[in-house]
Scaffold this active site. Structure first.
Site, PDB file in Angstrom:
ATOM      1  N   ARG A  52      16.567  62.878  49.643  1.00  0.00           N
ATOM      2  CA  ARG A  52      16.649  64.342  49.688  1.00  0.00           C
ATOM      3  C   ARG A  52      15.269  64.854  50.691  1.00  0.00           C
ATOM      4  O   ARG A  52      14.757  64.215  50.564  1.00  0.00           O
ATOM      5  CB  ARG A  52      15.619  64.563  48.313  1.00  0.00           C
ATOM      6  CG  ARG A  52      15.839  65.718  48.144  1.00  0.00           C
ATOM      7  CD  ARG A  52      14.338  66.240  46.659  1.00  0.00           C
ATOM      8  NE  ARG A  52      14.874  67.902  46.567  1.00  0.00           N
ATOM      9  CZ  ARG A  52      13.407  68.270  45.918  1.00  0.00           C
ATOM     10  NH1 ARG A  52      12.617  67.366  44.969  1.00  0.00           N
ATOM     11  NH2 ARG A  52      13.588  69.527  45.523  1.00  0.00           N
ATOM     12  N   ASN A  72      12.163  66.952  56.832  1.00  0.00           N
ATOM     13  CA  ASN A  72      11.658  65.867  57.432  1.00  0.00           C
ATOM     14  C   ASN A  72      10.535  64.833  56.910  1.00  0.00           C
ATOM     15  O   ASN A  72       9.464  63.950  57.595  1.00  0.00           O
ATOM     16  CB  ASN A  72      11.833  65.993  59.621  1.00  0.00           C
ATOM     17  CG  ASN A  72      12.631  66.429  60.022  1.00  0.00           C
ATOM     18  OD1 ASN A  72      14.032  65.464  59.079  1.00  0.00           O
ATOM     19  ND2 ASN A  72      12.755  67.042  60.835  1.00  0.00           N
ATOM     20  N   ARG A  73       9.647  65.229  55.760  1.00  0.00           N
ATOM     21  CA  ARG A  73       8.758  65.142  55.359  1.00  0.00           C
ATOM     22  C   ARG A  73       7.621  65.494  55.697  1.00  0.00           C
ATOM     23  O   ARG A  73       6.422  64.750  55.928  1.00  0.00           O
ATOM     24  CB  ARG A  73       8.578  63.528  54.871  1.00  0.00           C
ATOM     25  CG  ARG A  73      10.158  62.710  54.035  1.00  0.00           C
ATOM     26  CD  ARG A  73      10.049  63.527  53.133  1.00  0.00           C
ATOM     27  NE  ARG A  73      10.774  62.597  51.777  1.00  0.00           N
ATOM     28  CZ  ARG A  73      12.398  62.621  52.044  1.00  0.00           C
ATOM     29  NH1 ARG A  73      12.900  64.147  51.920  1.00  0.00           N
ATOM     30  NH2 ARG A  73      12.859  62.318  50.822  1.00  0.00           N
ATOM     31  N   LEU A  74       7.641  66.356  56.850  1.00  0.00           N
ATOM     32  CA  LEU A  74       6.020  67.034  57.038  1.00  0.00           C
ATOM     33  C   LEU A  74       5.751  68.017  56.812  1.00  0.00           C
ATOM     34  O   LEU A  74       5.593  68.583  56.569  1.00  0.00           O
ATOM     35  CB  LEU A  74       6.225  67.327  58.776  1.00  0.00           C
ATOM     36  CG  LEU A  74       5.267  67.125  59.470  1.00  0.00           C
ATOM     37  CD1 LEU A  74       3.992  66.058  59.617  1.00  0.00           C
ATOM     38  CD2 LEU A  74       5.539  67.646  61.170  1.00  0.00           C
ATOM     39  N   HIS A  75       5.401  67.385  55.434  1.00  0.00           N
ATOM     40  CA  HIS A  75       4.777  68.329  54.269  1.00  0.00           C
ATOM     41  C   HIS A  75       3.795  69.540  54.116  1.00  0.00           C
ATOM     42  O   HIS A  75       2.795  68.467  55.050  1.00  0.00           O
ATOM     43  CB  HIS A  75       4.003  67.564  52.433  1.00  0.00           C
ATOM     44  CG  HIS A  75       5.848  66.341  52.479  1.00  0.00           C
ATOM     45  ND1 HIS A  75       7.163  67.662  52.260  1.00  0.00           N
ATOM     46  CD2 HIS A  75       6.631  65.404  52.115  1.00  0.00           C
ATOM     47  CE1 HIS A  75       8.359  65.915  51.713  1.00  0.00           C
ATOM     48  NE2 HIS A  75       7.337  65.065  52.044  1.00  0.00           N
TER      49      HIS A  75
END
Length: 215
Positions: free
Chosen positions: A12, A193-196
């Site tokens: 996701r 890119n999951r760099l939350h």
């Protein structure tokens, strides 16, 4: 295990706008209030659902969904049966964490702190605001305890309904509210890119300290 769905390949992507330090308010309660307002506008039915995580005296954890019923400078409040698993665990270990997840906004908030029981009058007031059917279920059930059959519960509810036909159902002394008094908040914003983005508030000597966490 051939009948196990393949979930490891599921992906996701998060596309929400970023969260920056200058976006964060000095008081985490004000920050939470703004996020809750957005959640209520986006998904009012689920906005107040929260995971309540507790642990018993031996450290065994458990988690379940409960509903937030009030939040203010005193803390975050919910109601339940004191004899339930969560009630017993909070008696043994009065520390807990709440977690709100608002999927449509790609946000979550964690709130950690110590837990205290609310005064009986608070529980009684809320109990009588609930629909009669909910009152009957709460009064008839010993939450989290084993029962031989659903019919047993239904019979208890029926008998209680008849006993208080046309009358106010008294709030059981074993039912009421809890309040989590925060000492830490974490605000999480999903990013590409999951760099939350993650920001944590910690109460130190009465002052909220803010720091960015790595994703």
């Amino acid at each position: 295990m051939t009948d196990t769905p393949e979930i490891s390949a599921l992906r996701r992507e998060y596309v929400a706008a970023g969260l920056h330090r200058h976006d964060m308010l000095a008081d985490p309660l004000d920050q939470f209030r703004g996020w809750m307002h957005s959640a209520l506008e986006a998904h009012p039915d689920d906005a107040t659902s929260m995971t309540l995580a507790t642990a018993d005296a031996d450290g065994w954890p458990s988690a379940r969904i409960v509903l937030l019923k009030r939040f203010d400078s005193e803390g975050f409040c919910w109601f339940t049966d004191f004899r339930s698993e969560k009630g017993v665990q909070l008696e043994q270990n009065p520390k807990a964490e709440l977690m709100f997840y608002w999927r449509g906004l790609e946000r979550q908030v964690r709130v950690r702190g110590r837990v205290e029981r609310l005064p009986y009058n608070d529980g009684e007031t809320y109990f009588h605001q609930r629909p009669r059917g909910s009152q009957l279920s709460a009064a008839a059930s010993t939450q989290s305890h084993a029962v031989d059959h659903r019919a047993t519960l239904e019979q208890r509810v029926s008998e209680l309904d008849q006993a208080y036909a046309g009358e106010v159902i008294p709030c059981p002394e074993t039912w009421g509210g809890y309040c989590l008094i925060p000492h830490q908040y974490e605000f999480w914003q999903g990013r590409e890119n999951r760099l939350h983005d993650r920001f944590r508030y910690t109460l130190v000597d009465g002052i909220w300290q803010l720091e960015r966490l790595q994703p």
